[in-house]
Motif scaffolding. Structure first.
Motif, PDB file in Angstrom:
ATOM      1  N   VAL A 193      53.268  32.960  39.490  1.00 17.17           N
ATOM      2  CA  VAL A 193      53.027  33.309  40.882  1.00 17.17           C
ATOM      3  C   VAL A 193      51.514  33.245  41.065  1.00 17.17           C
ATOM      4  CG1 VAL A 193      53.191  35.069  42.681  1.00 17.17           C
ATOM      5  CG2 VAL A 193      55.034  34.822  40.992  1.00 17.17           C
ATOM      6  N   ARG A 194      51.080  32.415  42.001  1.00 22.65           N
ATOM      7  CA  ARG A 194      49.651  32.299  42.321  1.00 22.65           C
ATOM      8  C   ARG A 194      49.395  33.052  43.606  1.00 22.65           C
ATOM      9  NH1 ARG A 194      47.769  27.539  39.790  1.00 22.65           N
ATOM     10  NH2 ARG A 194      45.662  28.401  39.898  1.00 22.65           N
ATOM     11  N   TYR A 195      48.149  33.462  43.806  1.00 22.29           N
ATOM     12  CA  TYR A 195      47.764  34.148  45.028  1.00 22.29           C
ATOM     13  C   TYR A 195      46.492  33.494  45.553  1.00 22.29           C
ATOM     14  CZ  TYR A 195      46.454  37.803  48.310  1.00 22.29           C
ATOM     15  OH  TYR A 195      46.126  38.491  49.450  1.00 22.29           O
ATOM     16  N   VAL A 196      46.529  33.087  46.819  1.00 18.97           N
ATOM     17  CA  VAL A 196      45.347  32.530  47.469  1.00 18.97           C
ATOM     18  C   VAL A 196      44.796  33.619  48.384  1.00 18.97           C
ATOM     19  CG1 VAL A 196      44.428  30.716  48.949  1.00 18.97           C
ATOM     20  CG2 VAL A 196      46.302  30.195  47.368  1.00 18.97           C
ATOM     21  N   ARG A 197      43.592  34.077  48.055  1.00 16.17           N
ATOM     22  CA  ARG A 197      42.944  35.110  48.861  1.00 16.17           C
ATOM     23  C   ARG A 197      42.535  34.541  50.215  1.00 16.17           C
ATOM     24  NH1 ARG A 197      38.890  36.796  44.215  1.00 16.17           N
ATOM     25  NH2 ARG A 197      37.521  35.687  45.648  1.00 16.17           N
ATOM     26  N   PRO A 198      42.281  35.394  51.193  1.00 16.91           N
ATOM     27  CA  PRO A 198      41.867  34.901  52.509  1.00 16.91           C
ATOM     28  C   PRO A 198      40.608  34.035  52.476  1.00 16.91           C
ATOM     29  CG  PRO A 198      42.499  37.199  52.657  1.00 16.91           C
ATOM     30  CD  PRO A 198      42.502  36.837  51.202  1.00 16.91           C
ATOM     31  N   ASP A 199      39.768  34.205  51.438  1.00 15.25           N
ATOM     32  CA  ASP A 199      38.557  33.379  51.333  1.00 15.25           C
ATOM     33  C   ASP A 199      38.822  32.030  50.671  1.00 15.25           C
ATOM     34  OD1 ASP A 199      38.909  34.165  48.683  1.00 15.25           O
ATOM     35  OD2 ASP A 199      36.889  34.984  48.442  1.00 15.25           O
ATOM     36  N   GLY A 200      40.103  31.730  50.347  1.00 16.88           N
ATOM     37  CA  GLY A 200      40.469  30.430  49.795  1.00 16.88           C
ATOM     38  C   GLY A 200      40.425  30.338  48.280  1.00 16.88           C
ATOM     39  N   ILE A 201      40.102  31.434  47.587  1.00 22.50           N
ATOM     40  CA  ILE A 201      40.072  31.439  46.123  1.00 22.50           C
ATOM     41  C   ILE A 201      41.483  31.704  45.595  1.00 22.50           C
ATOM     42  CG2 ILE A 201      39.131  32.598  44.074  1.00 22.50           C
ATOM     43  CD1 ILE A 201      37.071  30.955  45.658  1.00 22.50           C
ATOM     44  N   ILE A 202      41.890  30.954  44.559  1.00 22.72           N
ATOM     45  CA  ILE A 202      43.233  31.095  43.982  1.00 22.72           C
ATOM     46  C   ILE A 202      43.146  31.809  42.633  1.00 22.72           C
ATOM     47  CG2 ILE A 202      43.208  28.847  42.809  1.00 22.72           C
ATOM     48  CD1 ILE A 202      46.202  28.576  43.678  1.00 22.72           C
ATOM     49  N   ILE A 203      44.110  32.689  42.376  1.00 25.47           N
ATOM     50  CA  ILE A 203      44.217  33.374  41.088  1.00 25.47           C
ATOM     51  C   ILE A 203      45.686  33.392  40.668  1.00 25.47           C
ATOM     52  CG2 ILE A 203      42.185  34.833  41.445  1.00 25.47           C
ATOM     53  CD1 ILE A 203      44.069  37.147  42.140  1.00 25.47           C
ATOM     54  N   THR A 204      45.936  33.656  39.395  1.00 27.10           N
ATOM     55  CA  THR A 204      47.300  33.827  38.905  1.00 27.10           C
ATOM     56  C   THR A 204      47.647  35.304  38.979  1.00 27.10           C
ATOM     57  OG1 THR A 204      47.187  31.913  37.456  1.00 27.10           O
ATOM     58  CG2 THR A 204      48.814  33.583  36.895  1.00 27.10           C
ATOM     59  N   ALA A 205      48.731  35.641  39.696  1.00 25.98           N
ATOM     60  CA  ALA A 205      49.179  37.024  39.813  1.00 25.98           C
ATOM     61  C   ALA A 205      50.145  37.381  38.682  1.00 25.98           C
ATOM     62  CB  ALA A 205      49.847  37.255  41.162  1.00 25.98           C
ATOM     63  N   LEU A 206      50.980  36.436  38.262  1.00 28.95           N
ATOM     64  CA  LEU A 206      51.932  36.647  37.168  1.00 28.95           C
ATOM     65  C   LEU A 206      52.270  35.290  36.575  1.00 28.95           C
ATOM     66  CD1 LEU A 206      53.799  38.642  35.616  1.00 28.95           C
ATOM     67  CD2 LEU A 206      55.534  38.186  37.342  1.00 28.95           C
ATOM     68  N   GLU A 207      52.352  35.252  35.247  1.00 33.81           N
ATOM     69  CA  GLU A 207      52.613  33.987  34.567  1.00 33.81           C
ATOM     70  C   GLU A 207      53.797  34.123  33.624  1.00 33.81           C
ATOM     71  OE1 GLU A 207      50.018  30.555  32.341  1.00 33.81           O
ATOM     72  OE2 GLU A 207      49.133  32.511  32.656  1.00 33.81           O
ATOM     73  N   ALA A 208      54.616  33.098  33.532  1.00 33.60           N
ATOM     74  CA  ALA A 208      55.728  33.091  32.586  1.00 33.60           C
ATOM     75  C   ALA A 208      55.163  33.291  31.190  1.00 33.60           C
ATOM     76  CB  ALA A 208      56.489  31.780  32.658  1.00 33.60           C
ATOM     77  N   GLY A 209      55.905  34.039  30.381  1.00 29.78           N
ATOM     78  CA  GLY A 209      55.443  34.354  29.047  1.00 29.78           C
ATOM     79  C   GLY A 209      54.790  35.714  28.983  1.00 29.78           C
ATOM     80  N   ALA A 210      54.531  36.347  30.143  1.00 30.50           N
ATOM     81  CA  ALA A 210      53.973  37.690  30.151  1.00 30.50           C
ATOM     82  C   ALA A 210      54.996  38.636  29.534  1.00 30.50           C
ATOM     83  CB  ALA A 210      53.655  38.118  31.581  1.00 30.50           C
ATOM     84  N   SER A 211      54.529  39.617  28.797  1.00 31.50           N
ATOM     85  CA  SER A 211      55.425  40.550  28.134  1.00 31.50           C
ATOM     86  C   SER A 211      56.090  41.467  29.145  1.00 31.50           C
ATOM     87  CB  SER A 211      54.648  41.394  27.129  1.00 31.50           C
ATOM     88  OG  SER A 211      55.466  42.408  26.613  1.00 31.50           O
ATOM     89  N   CYS A 212      57.389  41.643  28.995  1.00 33.01           N
ATOM     90  CA  CYS A 212      58.116  42.589  29.851  1.00 33.01           C
ATOM     91  C   CYS A 212      58.154  43.931  29.136  1.00 33.01           C
ATOM     92  CB  CYS A 212      59.531  42.100  30.121  1.00 33.01           C
ATOM     93  SG  CYS A 212      59.566  40.652  31.164  1.00 33.01           S
ATOM     94  N   PHE A 213      57.015  44.589  29.063  1.00 30.02           N
ATOM     95  CA  PHE A 213      56.895  45.898  28.445  1.00 30.02           C
ATOM     96  C   PHE A 213      57.347  45.872  26.988  1.00 30.02           C
ATOM     97  CE2 PHE A 213      57.779  46.263  32.946  1.00 30.02           C
ATOM     98  CZ  PHE A 213      56.652  46.920  33.377  1.00 30.02           C
TER      99      PHE A 213
END
Length: 176
Positions: free
Chosen positions: A67-87
Motif C-alpha cells: 500500500v503506497r501513500y501519496v501525500r498532498p505535496d506529491g511525495i510517495i511513501i510505502t505505508a505497508l508492504e507484503a512480507g511485513a510481520s503479522c506480530f
C-alpha cells in the motif's frame, strides 16, 4: 483511476476537453526503493488496483505487494508492504484484496492474505488490517503502523465501510 497494466495512477479532468493526467507512476521498473520519499510521478507503482483518498488530500494506492501513500505535496511513501510481520505469527504476503478509508478519515483498512495469525494457523487465510499514520508532518504523514482488525478464512475480493463504521467484506466464494 488505477491504470493497472501501465503501472500508473491517472486523473481524468471531467471538464472539457477531458485531459488525462498521470499523478503517480512512471518511474523505471526495478528501482530498489520504488521511489519512496520522492515525487510520485517519478516512482514505480507496480500494478495499482484500488485507490482511496483521505481527509488530508492524500491518496492510498493498493497493489498486490504494498500500500503506497501519496501525500498532498506529491511525495510517495510505502505505508505497508507484503512480507511485513503479522506480530510474529506469519508474514503478510499478498495485499490486493480491498482498500477502504476508515471512519476517522485518515486511516485505511486493507485486506491481505496471511499464513497464520495470533497462534491460529490459517493456511491461505485472509485478514483485515488498519493502517494508521504515526508521524504527521505539515505535508502529511511520513509513516504508518498497522494493526489487526479481523481474520476471514475465505477469499476476500473487496472491503467497504459504511457511514456507521460497519465493515463489509465481499467474498469470492460466499463463505463470509
Amino acid at each position: 483511476f488505477a491504470d493497472t497494466n501501465n503501472h500508473r495512477v491517472r486523473r481524468i479532468d471531467l471538464s472539457p476537453p477531458h485531459h488525462i493526467e498521470t499523478v503517480a507512476g512512471g518511474g523505471p521498473t526495478g528501482q530498489t526503493d520504488d521511489g519512496d520519499g520522492n515525487i510520485a510521478l517519478a516512482a514505480y507503482v507496480g500494478a495499482p488496483r484500488t485507490l482511496a483518498f483521505d481527509d488530508n488530500g492524500g491518496m492510498f494506492i493498493l497493489s498486490t505487494s504494498r500500500v503506497r501513500y501519496v501525500r498532498p505535496d506529491g511525495i510517495i511513501i510505502t505505508a505497508l508492504e507484503a512480507g511485513a510481520s503479522c506480530f510474529g505469527d506469519g508474514p503478510l504476503y499478498d495485499l490486493g484484496y480491498g482498500l477502504a478509508l476508515d471512519e476517522d478519515g485518515a486511516s485505511a483498512l486493507v485486506g491481505g492474505r496471511v499464513y497464520s495469525y495470533a497462534g491460529c494457523t490459517l493456511p491461505g487465510g485472509f485478514g483485515i488490517f488498519r493502517l494508521t499514520p504515526t508521524t504527521m508532518l505539515p505535508t502529511g504523514p511520513s509513516d504508518f503502523t498497522y494493526s489487526h482488525v479481523g481474520v476471514v478464512d475465505d477469499h476476500i475480493s473487496d472491503i467497504a465501510l459504511d457511514d456507521n463504521g460497519d465493515l463489509y467484506v465481499a467474498s469470492h466464494y460466499d463463505y463470509v
